[in-house]
Scaffold this active site. Structure first.
Site, PDB file in Angstrom:
ATOM      1  N   ASP A   1      42.419  32.700  40.532  1.00  0.00           N
ATOM      2  CA  ASP A   1      42.486  33.073  41.840  1.00  0.00           C
ATOM      3  C   ASP A   1      43.909  33.960  42.134  1.00  0.00           C
ATOM      4  O   ASP A   1      45.002  33.468  41.947  1.00  0.00           O
ATOM      5  CB  ASP A   1      42.412  31.973  42.650  1.00  0.00           C
ATOM      6  CG  ASP A   1      42.268  32.258  43.964  1.00  0.00           C
ATOM      7  OD1 ASP A   1      41.038  32.314  44.614  1.00  0.00           O
ATOM      8  OD2 ASP A   1      43.290  32.238  44.973  1.00  0.00           O
TER       9      ASP A   1
ATOM     10  N   ASN B   1      45.755  42.293  51.385  1.00  0.00           N
ATOM     11  CA  ASN B   1      44.599  43.427  52.208  1.00  0.00           C
ATOM     12  C   ASN B   1      45.466  43.850  53.390  1.00  0.00           C
ATOM     13  O   ASN B   1      45.368  44.843  54.112  1.00  0.00           O
ATOM     14  CB  ASN B   1      43.266  42.604  52.380  1.00  0.00           C
ATOM     15  CG  ASN B   1      42.606  42.932  51.142  1.00  0.00           C
ATOM     16  OD1 ASN B   1      42.722  43.879  50.555  1.00  0.00           O
ATOM     17  ND2 ASN B   1      41.620  42.111  51.011  1.00  0.00           N
TER      18      ASN B   1
ATOM     19  N   ASP C   1      38.449  37.179  45.579  1.00  0.00           N
ATOM     20  CA  ASP C   1      39.616  37.379  44.879  1.00  0.00           C
ATOM     21  C   ASP C   1      39.366  36.197  43.441  1.00  0.00           C
ATOM     22  O   ASP C   1      40.513  35.893  42.895  1.00  0.00           O
ATOM     23  CB  ASP C   1      40.815  37.324  45.426  1.00  0.00           C
ATOM     24  CG  ASP C   1      40.814  35.961  46.424  1.00  0.00           C
ATOM     25  OD1 ASP C   1      39.916  35.323  46.629  1.00  0.00           O
ATOM     26  OD2 ASP C   1      42.171  35.514  46.454  1.00  0.00           O
TER      27      ASP C   1
ATOM     28  N   ASP D   1      41.630  46.368  46.504  1.00  0.00           N
ATOM     29  CA  ASP D   1      40.661  46.680  45.627  1.00  0.00           C
ATOM     30  C   ASP D   1      41.186  46.988  44.200  1.00  0.00           C
ATOM     31  O   ASP D   1      40.840  46.493  43.257  1.00  0.00           O
ATOM     32  CB  ASP D   1      39.739  47.703  46.069  1.00  0.00           C
ATOM     33  CG  ASP D   1      38.649  47.323  47.194  1.00  0.00           C
ATOM     34  OD1 ASP D   1      38.793  46.169  47.231  1.00  0.00           O
ATOM     35  OD2 ASP D   1      38.064  48.252  47.814  1.00  0.00           O
TER      36      ASP D   1
END
Length: 214
Positions: free
Chosen positions: A98, A106, A141, A115
């Protein structure tokens, strides 16, 4: 992306049209020129139709962003994977990886950068594992790795390799990136996928919590 659909499509129409032509040749002792000229068109059409099938097959199993396997593929194949391991009397490891504070990445650097981080993590997971291992994006994620367990020392080697490459990831993308990893062993911890994921998730969150203490 595999080429099975394109091969079957183009070759299938080629053979089918050949049978059609031979039939009329033996029946009428002649072949219409148009029938011969239509070969390239039919082969092209078969290739195009096969390509659409290959695309559908690819995206049904692969994550569109990262190109690795997706959750659907794991759900559809884990019974076969575990059954094979059981017949071979072997063990499997499951890793849950993770990305820490991905929402912050983000929000701070934009979704394009987020991304890129996900793509880079998927690439290093593939590079750090064997070709026989399954690397999948489980969702958001979170990533999943399933591989053959060769003892605690072998698993530690995999984990150390992953952690080292994850540390270098920040330099590659030019922003701070960290990830937490949890593991579970089949069948030691459980023979059920979701129980194994729960175990690995628990370890992963403990790893994440330990980082926030220091």
């Amino acid at each position: 992306m595999k080429y099975s659909g394109r091969i079957v499509g183009s070759l299938g129409l080629f053979l089918l049209h050949s049978v059609y032509i031979f039939y009329y040749y033996f029946r009428d002792n002649s072949v219409e020129p148009l029938d011969l000229y239509s070969y390239p068109f039919l082969v092209f059409f078969g290739y195009w139709a096969g390509k659409q099938y290959d695309k559908v097959r690819f995206y049904s199993e692969k994550d569109e962003l990262t190109g690795i396997y997706n959750r659907r593929f794991v759900m559809n194949t884990y019974d076969k994977i575990f059954s094979f391991a059981e017949r071979a009397n072997s063990k499997l490891f499951i890793l849950v990886v993770d990305c820490d504070s991905f929402k912050t990445i983000n929000d701070t650097y934009g979704h394009h950068k987020g991304d890129m981080v996900l793509i880079k993590i998927s690439e290093l997971l593939v590079e750090s594992t064997r070709k026989s291992d399954i690397v999948a994006r489980w969702g958001g994620d979170e990533f999943l790795v399933i591989g053959h367990y060769n003892g605690e020392a072998g698993l530690e080697t995999v984990l150390n390799r992953l952690e080292k490459k994850l540390e270098n990831l920040s330099d590659q993308v030019k922003i701070p990136v960290k990830a937490s990893i949890g593991s579970a062993i089949y069948p030691n911890d459980s023979m059920d996928l979701f129980e194994l994921l729960k175990k690995a998730d628990g370890q992963m969150y403990n790893c994440k919590a330990s980082k926030s203490i220091f």
